[in-house]
Design an enzyme around this catalytic site. Sequence first.
Site, mmCIF file in Angstrom:
data_model
loop_
_atom_site.group_PDB
_atom_site.id
_atom_site.type_symbol
_atom_site.label_atom_id
_atom_site.label_comp_id
_atom_site.label_asym_id
_atom_site.label_seq_id
_atom_site.Cartn_x
_atom_site.Cartn_y
_atom_site.Cartn_z
ATOM 1 C CB SER A 1 -1.013 -0.043 1.028
ATOM 2 O OG SER A 1 -1.915 0.862 0.986
ATOM 3 C CG ASP B 1 -6.708 -2.062 -3.375
ATOM 4 O OD1 ASP B 1 -7.291 -1.076 -3.229
ATOM 5 O OD2 ASP B 1 -5.550 -2.824 -3.033
ATOM 6 C CG HIS C 1 -6.277 -1.858 0.478
ATOM 7 N ND1 HIS C 1 -5.522 -1.888 -0.540
ATOM 8 C CD2 HIS C 1 -5.921 -1.168 1.587
ATOM 9 C CE1 HIS C 1 -4.408 -0.867 0.202
ATOM 10 N NE2 HIS C 1 -4.721 -0.796 1.292
#
Length: 347
Positions: A194, A289, A319
């Site tokens: 991320s 995501d 995610h």
Amino acid sequence: MPISPSHTNQSIVGARVPSRTNQSIVGARVPSRTNQELAPSLENNPWLDIPYAELLASDPLEIRRQEAVLAAQEAVVPAPAGLVVENRSIPGLHPSSPEVRLRVYRQRGAEASRVLLYFHGGGFVFGNPEQSDELFYRLAPDSGYTVVSVAYRLAPESPFPAAIEDGYAALLWLTHHGSEIGIDPQKIIVGGRSAGGALATALTQMARDKKGPQIHFQLLSYPVTDYSCSSPSMLEFTASPIWDYSGAKSSWKLYLTDHSLPVSPYASPLSATDFSNLPPAFIMACELDPLRDEAIEYAQKLLQAGVAVELQVIPGAIHVFDVFPSRLSDQYYQTQLRVLSSVFEAL
């Protein structure tokens, strides 16, 4: 996001979730296309009750408090025998910079090991190296790598470029002092998930531009790469678990104090104009995501610049799916081991 990855036989996250009669409000927004084996781990999960997007817009420090409360409710998982886990404080990049904490996971007695310099996720605002303890307790011995996770400074207290400067300081320290922890300074790769993927990716550009130190590979899980939040997937997933469009917009607002264009590629990697001479990459994106398309676009930019890339888009994955227990998560763990084992085969 969940502090404890779930790669043990009995999931730490799953084992500690109290039973409740009402489904999580946030969990109810789990996309219907979510992998059928993953979906049960998301139902009634207290981590999904944290209103990340709302708090990023109104009280970002409250996210850290709520995550700390949930983490404190989880039993401490001890490091396996033979694995040394230690914290090191190293000098910051500039004389005025604070020290940078590194969390090191290494096999006892190992010498000249390969090293994964890692950056945790958290939207540039929350998270810490300890949230990946359980993952690295397993990954370090299984892969033979020493893992060095950077406790980089967080926004809003320390906006860009504080985090990437801490990352570059860590890279320099590993190159010049890595023998102190038994690593081979000629065998450094970077990785992150991320927002941590954004830092890992930006670090490869910074190291190239500064003529070193050399980074051999980038291992990226659903990386943040674009400050504009304008991709089709970002505009599609506006109410998804953990991360969505509004949360992404708020995190960038906190991270970038200067919003004038162009945005530095050391903050937003897709802002770069030159993607040549960067390390080969493995990039994983999740179908469901909001970050999916910017990860794919970054892979395309590398390929177009002649950089070798393996791109994997995982169907039915949301995610940070890999911190929740499922066969999908276990498969991705094995994929990471396969990739790590292949990095230095030709060297």
